[in-house]
Design a protein around this motif. Structure first.
Motif, PDB file in Angstrom:
ATOM      1  N   GLN A 208       0.826  -1.201   0.000  1.00 31.95           N
ATOM      2  CA  GLN A 208       0.000   0.000   0.000  1.00 31.95           C
ATOM      3  C   GLN A 208       0.864   1.256   0.000  1.00 31.95           C
ATOM      4  OE1 GLN A 208      -2.775  -0.127   3.229  1.00 31.95           O
ATOM      5  NE2 GLN A 208      -3.902  -1.896   2.421  1.00 31.95           N
ATOM      6  N   ALA A 209       1.965   1.215   0.741  1.00 36.09           N
ATOM      7  CA  ALA A 209       2.863   2.367   0.763  1.00 36.09           C
ATOM      8  C   ALA A 209       3.453   2.621  -0.620  1.00 36.09           C
ATOM      9  CB  ALA A 209       3.983   2.132   1.779  1.00 36.09           C
ATOM     10  N   GLU A 211       2.099   1.801  -3.529  1.00 32.09           N
ATOM     11  CA  GLU A 211       1.040   2.299  -4.408  1.00 32.09           C
ATOM     12  C   GLU A 211       0.755   3.770  -4.149  1.00 32.09           C
ATOM     13  OE1 GLU A 211      -2.214  -0.304  -3.689  1.00 32.09           O
ATOM     14  OE2 GLU A 211      -1.429  -1.904  -5.000  1.00 32.09           O
ATOM     15  N   ARG A 212       0.703   4.173  -2.881  1.00 32.45           N
ATOM     16  CA  ARG A 212       0.445   5.580  -2.556  1.00 32.45           C
ATOM     17  C   ARG A 212       1.586   6.455  -3.061  1.00 32.45           C
ATOM     18  NH1 ARG A 212      -1.420   3.519   2.424  1.00 32.45           N
ATOM     19  NH2 ARG A 212       0.573   4.022   3.403  1.00 32.45           N
ATOM     20  N   ALA A 213       2.823   6.007  -2.842  1.00 32.85           N
ATOM     21  CA  ALA A 213       3.989   6.792  -3.276  1.00 32.85           C
ATOM     22  C   ALA A 213       3.996   6.956  -4.786  1.00 32.85           C
ATOM     23  CB  ALA A 213       5.278   6.127  -2.806  1.00 32.85           C
ATOM     24  N   ARG A 215       1.399   6.758  -6.887  1.00 29.75           N
ATOM     25  CA  ARG A 215       0.281   7.626  -7.324  1.00 29.75           C
ATOM     26  C   ARG A 215       0.621   9.094  -7.117  1.00 29.75           C
ATOM     27  NH1 ARG A 215      -3.192   3.732  -4.886  1.00 29.75           N
ATOM     28  NH2 ARG A 215      -3.340   5.033  -3.018  1.00 29.75           N
ATOM     29  N   GLU A 216       1.194   9.411  -5.961  1.00 26.82           N
ATOM     30  CA  GLU A 216       1.536  10.805  -5.673  1.00 26.82           C
ATOM     31  C   GLU A 216       2.633  11.293  -6.611  1.00 26.82           C
ATOM     32  OE1 GLU A 216       1.847  14.594  -4.070  1.00 26.82           O
ATOM     33  OE2 GLU A 216       0.248  13.077  -4.067  1.00 26.82           O
TER      34      GLU A 216
END
Length: 302
Positions: A208-209, A211-213, A215-216
């Motif tokens: 999840q980390a 994927e978030r990184a 996307r940002e």
């Protein structure tokens, strides 16, 4: 802007000078056209050869000045403040010392011949400057289809790093020919590399980390590319956005081949965002293996 153009053989010096007729420096640039005379070490060890060495030095200086004198008029016609310089020593250390003392913004290296030995020597000089010089490095290679009346193809490797933004800013200062085409290239590394980069966070669910990184980073990259595209368009340049995945160096080299680039522009720390050595390996690989001229931009140290 302060620039040093290092010249060696007549053919290679002509290639570098012709490149500057296409990609022009800003008017008023202080340009030092420099030739470094490398004295044979053996001659220094034999006192009986000092007379011959003095004659050789005199002839070498005269030859270097004739070479530089042929290059100066068209460069001055571009509005550049040109100064001929002839020095003695090893090319790499002499150029590095000059760049540091003059606080140059850009050092330009020609192709320096085509033999295997000369390619090796070029690599040692260019890599020394890439690692140590306080400013940017332009390695000029002979393959250039761009002309002042036809334009050229430029690959600008971009991410959200400070170095990449500096590369874009440096490119905007150059006077590219009308009709030039800029390929804004962003390389997205695969998830495995991103996972390895943040694996020291101590998180249980790293997926999840990651994927978030990602996307940002993609959101910020799209905004940055859009701004850069508008600036290029305002200068009358055609712009394409290109996204690639995988190894940054390989993706840059592949894009340059595919788009038949005349020039690659990138930051000195490349596109990986890790530590300096690994990041620098990207720019070094592109500079060594690029199929065209390569401009590696570094903000000058204050």
């Amino acid at each position: 802007m302060k620039v040093v153009l290092a010249v060696d053989q007549p053919r290679d010096a002509t290639i570098a000078a012709r490149f500057l007729e296409v990609v022009r420096l800003p008017r008023g640039t202080a340009l030092s056209v420099m030739h470094v005379i490398e004295v044979p070490h053996r001659a220094l060890r034999f006192p009986g050869q000092q007379g011959m060495l003095a004659d050789w030095r005199k002839e070498s200086v005269m030859s270097a000045r004739r070479l530089i004198d042929r290059l100066v008029p068209p460069l001055r016609a571009q509005g550049l403040r040109v100064r001929p310089v002839v020095k003695e020593g090893l090319p790499g250390p002499v150029l590095l010392d000059t760049a540091e003392r003059m606080r140059t913004d850009l050092t330009i290296l020609g192709p320096h011949g085509s033999s295997r030995l000369r390619r090796f020597l070029l690599g040692s000089v260019s890599e020394l400057l890439l690692n140590e010089a306080p400013g940017s490095i332009l390695i000029v290679r002979g393959r250039s289809r761009g002309r002042r009346d036809r334009g050229m193809s430029v690959v600008l490797a971009m991410d959200c790093s400070t170095d990449a933004k500096s590369a874009a800013g440096f490119l905007s200062k150059l006077r590219l020919p009308r009709g030039s085409h800029v390929i804004l290239l962003h390389v997205e590394e695969d998830a495995d590399r991103e996972l390895a980069r943040i694996s020291g966070m101590g998180r249980v669910d790293l997926t999840q980390a990651v994927e978030r990184a990602m996307r940002e980073r993609k959101r910020r990259t799209l905004l940055m590319l859009e701004r850069m595209g508008r600036k290029c368009a305002q200068q009358g340049l055609a712009v394409d956005h290109v996204f690639a995945e995988g190894s940054p160096a390989e993706a840059i080299l592949s894009a340059a081949e595919r788009h038949r680039a005349d020039l690659i522009v990138m930051g000195s720390k490349g596109l990986t965002g890790i530590d300096r050595f690994l990041i620098g390996s990207v720019s070094r690989k592109v500079a060594r293996h690029g199929p065209c001229s390569v401009l590696v931009v570094r903000k000058r140290r204050r």
